[in-house]
Design a protein around this motif. Structure first.
Motif, PDB file in Angstrom:
ATOM      1  N   MET A   1      37.216 -18.989 -36.722  1.00  0.00           N
ATOM      2  CA  MET A   1      37.408 -18.074 -35.599  1.00  0.00           C
ATOM      3  C   MET A   1      37.240 -16.656 -36.114  1.00  0.00           C
ATOM      4  O   MET A   1      38.042 -16.169 -36.894  1.00  0.00           O
TER       5      MET A   1
ATOM      6  N   ALA B   1      40.676 -18.066 -39.904  1.00  0.00           N
ATOM      7  CA  ALA B   1      40.664 -16.967 -38.943  1.00  0.00           C
ATOM      8  C   ALA B   1      40.328 -15.633 -39.612  1.00  0.00           C
ATOM      9  O   ALA B   1      40.414 -15.497 -40.825  1.00  0.00           O
TER      10      ALA B   1
ATOM     11  N   PHE C   1      33.639 -19.848 -33.585  1.00  0.00           N
ATOM     12  CA  PHE C   1      33.943 -19.079 -32.380  1.00  0.00           C
ATOM     13  C   PHE C   1      34.017 -17.595 -32.720  1.00  0.00           C
ATOM     14  O   PHE C   1      34.842 -17.181 -33.533  1.00  0.00           O
ATOM     15  N   HIS C   2      33.161 -16.803 -32.083  1.00  0.00           N
ATOM     16  CA  HIS C   2      33.157 -15.354 -32.333  1.00  0.00           C
ATOM     17  C   HIS C   2      34.062 -14.705 -31.297  1.00  0.00           C
ATOM     18  O   HIS C   2      33.721 -14.624 -30.126  1.00  0.00           O
ATOM     19  N   TRP C   3      35.212 -14.212 -31.743  1.00  0.00           N
ATOM     20  CA  TRP C   3      36.320 -13.963 -30.830  1.00  0.00           C
ATOM     21  C   TRP C   3      36.352 -12.587 -30.180  1.00  0.00           C
ATOM     22  O   TRP C   3      36.460 -12.464 -28.959  1.00  0.00           O
TER      23      TRP C   3
ATOM     24  N   PHE D   1      43.630 -21.803 -30.735  1.00  0.00           N
ATOM     25  CA  PHE D   1      43.426 -22.980 -31.582  1.00  0.00           C
ATOM     26  C   PHE D   1      44.663 -23.882 -31.569  1.00  0.00           C
ATOM     27  O   PHE D   1      44.557 -25.110 -31.425  1.00  0.00           O
TER      28      PHE D   1
ATOM     29  N   SER E   1      43.002 -15.799 -31.148  1.00  0.00           N
ATOM     30  CA  SER E   1      42.225 -16.960 -31.597  1.00  0.00           C
ATOM     31  C   SER E   1      43.113 -18.038 -32.204  1.00  0.00           C
ATOM     32  O   SER E   1      42.923 -19.236 -31.938  1.00  0.00           O
TER      33      SER E   1
ATOM     34  N   ALA F   1      41.663 -24.711 -39.817  1.00  0.00           N
ATOM     35  CA  ALA F   1      41.010 -23.582 -39.158  1.00  0.00           C
ATOM     36  C   ALA F   1      41.125 -22.343 -40.035  1.00  0.00           C
ATOM     37  O   ALA F   1      42.128 -22.152 -40.728  1.00  0.00           O
TER      38      ALA F   1
ATOM     39  N   SER G   1      37.191 -12.827 -35.873  1.00  0.00           N
ATOM     40  CA  SER G   1      37.662 -11.634 -35.171  1.00  0.00           C
ATOM     41  C   SER G   1      37.215 -10.354 -35.858  1.00  0.00           C
ATOM     42  O   SER G   1      37.102  -9.319 -35.209  1.00  0.00           O
TER      43      SER G   1
END
Length: 410
Positions: free
Chosen positions: A131, A108, A150-152, A324, A320, A106, A133
């Motif tokens: 993810m 971030a 994923f748009h956090w 996860f 996020s 992942a 942010s």
């Protein structure tokens, strides 16, 4: 005898070769289910380093600490970090190395919209989870959406929906934009313009400036000459800080015009100081002094990071990464498809988010907040910068799902 020995030797070598080839063919998700690597790809030294940067790495490590005490007991979790330099080619090259070579599962933060869009295309092809942010572009959950993206924390719509709508409804009908000239700025200006027009206002013009500009005088004077009631700054990081400082020195946004920053972070207010920032109205997704949970989280962050309070980007990285990791622990596999589904199934409950959930398009919706920067006289101490004007409920704070995203049912 020598012939048999040679034959056995060749057979052993062939078996070893076969095992080696089989091992390299095993996908990343089939490796040790208890070992997890997460990469924090952010701006370490440029205009967005204060809102993300090393603070995002600290936030990710805090999420690891919390998960290891609870859902992730017995797991081995490693945080990697890198500077994307605000360049899509640099960011996507590092992301590819992480996915291919380092078996990172992942990624971030991903501050910078252009970098984020490049990485989104990469994970569509290669797998893994991203993810976001730090970036603001709405394209991540519309035309460029992905099942593993994923748009956090925030996007250009959430920032425009609060401040632009509220000010236009109060009678500030004519707007002029000073916009940073790349995907993030273009998206922020468009979303704010749409909100202004939807509330009965007009956009009389705009001017664009390069990223990390040092001299805003010509742009601000053009905006002032427009006679618009509101000058909207569609930029962020050091750009918005410099623009506000120079606007004050040129008396731009004075009696007959209002200066509005569409994307401001707590780090920007801190850099400006209350004397320069007082009165600014903006939308934020996290403020350290909102409630007991945010105060406890922020005190812990501050103790680990230079006595600085977290921004909403850094808080979003924490949230996020923690989500996860909870999903990864529940899935008991690193297969990104399984983990991504678990991320959607498990309720988002942490010190940062309120009323949060993940939509099919990858947009994480949650309450947003309209704040006004305090005057020096109103502030009661260090980092006491904001007063809450209103809470924008999660269902209203973000753009409705768009059919341009193929994950949205027609």
């Amino acid at each position: 005898m020598r012939k048999n020995a040679l034959g056995r030797s060749l057979t052993a070598a062939a078996v070893a070769c076969t095992v080696s080839l089989a091992a390299t063919a095993i996908p990343a998700w089939a490796q040790d289910a208890n070992t997890v690597k997460i990469g924090v790809l952010t701006d370490m030294s440029g205009p967005y380093s204060a809102m993300g940067g090393q603070g995002s790495v600290v936030a990710a490590k805090m999420a690891v600490e919390d998960c290891l005490k609870n859902e992730c007991k017995g797991m081995k979790i490693e945080i990697l970090s890198a500077d994307n330099q605000n360049k899509p080619d640099v960011g996507v090259t590092r992301a590819r190395e992480w996915l291919d070579r380092d078996k990172v599962e992942a990624i971030a933060d991903l501050t910078n919209s252009s970098v984020a869009l490049a990485v989104q295309k990469l994970i569509k092809d290669k797998g893994g989870i991203a993810m976001y942010s730090g970036p603001a572009t709405g394209a991540l959950t519309t035309a460029e959406c992905a099942p593993n993206g994923f748009h956090w924390m925030f996007d250009t719509y959430s920032q425009a929906a609060g401040a632009a709508a509220a000010l236009t409804k109060l009678g500030n009908k004519s707007w002029y934009f000073v916009t940073v000239d790349y995907a993030f700025g273009h998206s922020l200006e468009k979303d704010a313009s749409d909100v202004v027009k939807a509330n009965g206002g007009t956009v009389v013009g705009s001017v664009r400036h390069p990223l990390n500009a040092s001299d805003f005088s010509s742009f601000l004077l053009q905006a002032q000459a427009s006679k618009a009631q509101v000058i909207g700054l569609a930029d962020g990081g050091t750009d918005v800080v410099n623009a506000i400082k120079q606007a004050r020195s040129f008396a731009v946004g004075g009696k007959d015009q209002r200066l509005v920053a569409l994307l401001v972070f707590l780090s920007d207010v801190h850099a400006l100081g209350l004397e320069a920032a007082q009165g600014l109205v903006y939308t934020d997704g996290f403020y350290w002094d909102y409630d007991e949970q945010t105060r406890a989280f922020s005190k812990r962050f501050e103790s680990q990071f230079k006595n600085i309070k977290p921004t909403m980007v850094q808080a979003g990285v924490y949230s996020s990464v923690y989500q996860f990791l909870k999903a990864r622990a529940a899935a008991k596999t690193s297969d990104w498809k399984v983990v991504a589904q678990k991320m959607r199934e498990i309720p988002i409950a942490d010190a940062v988010m309120r009323n949060a959930s993940i939509r099919p398009d990858g947009r994480v919706i949650h309450d947003m907040y309209l704040y006004q920067v305090k005057t020096p006289a109103e502030s009661k101490g260090p980092w006491d910068y904001l007063k809450l004007l209103s809470v924008i409920p999660a269902q209203q704070a973000f753009r409705p799902m768009d059919a341009a995203c193929p994950l949205v049912k027609q």
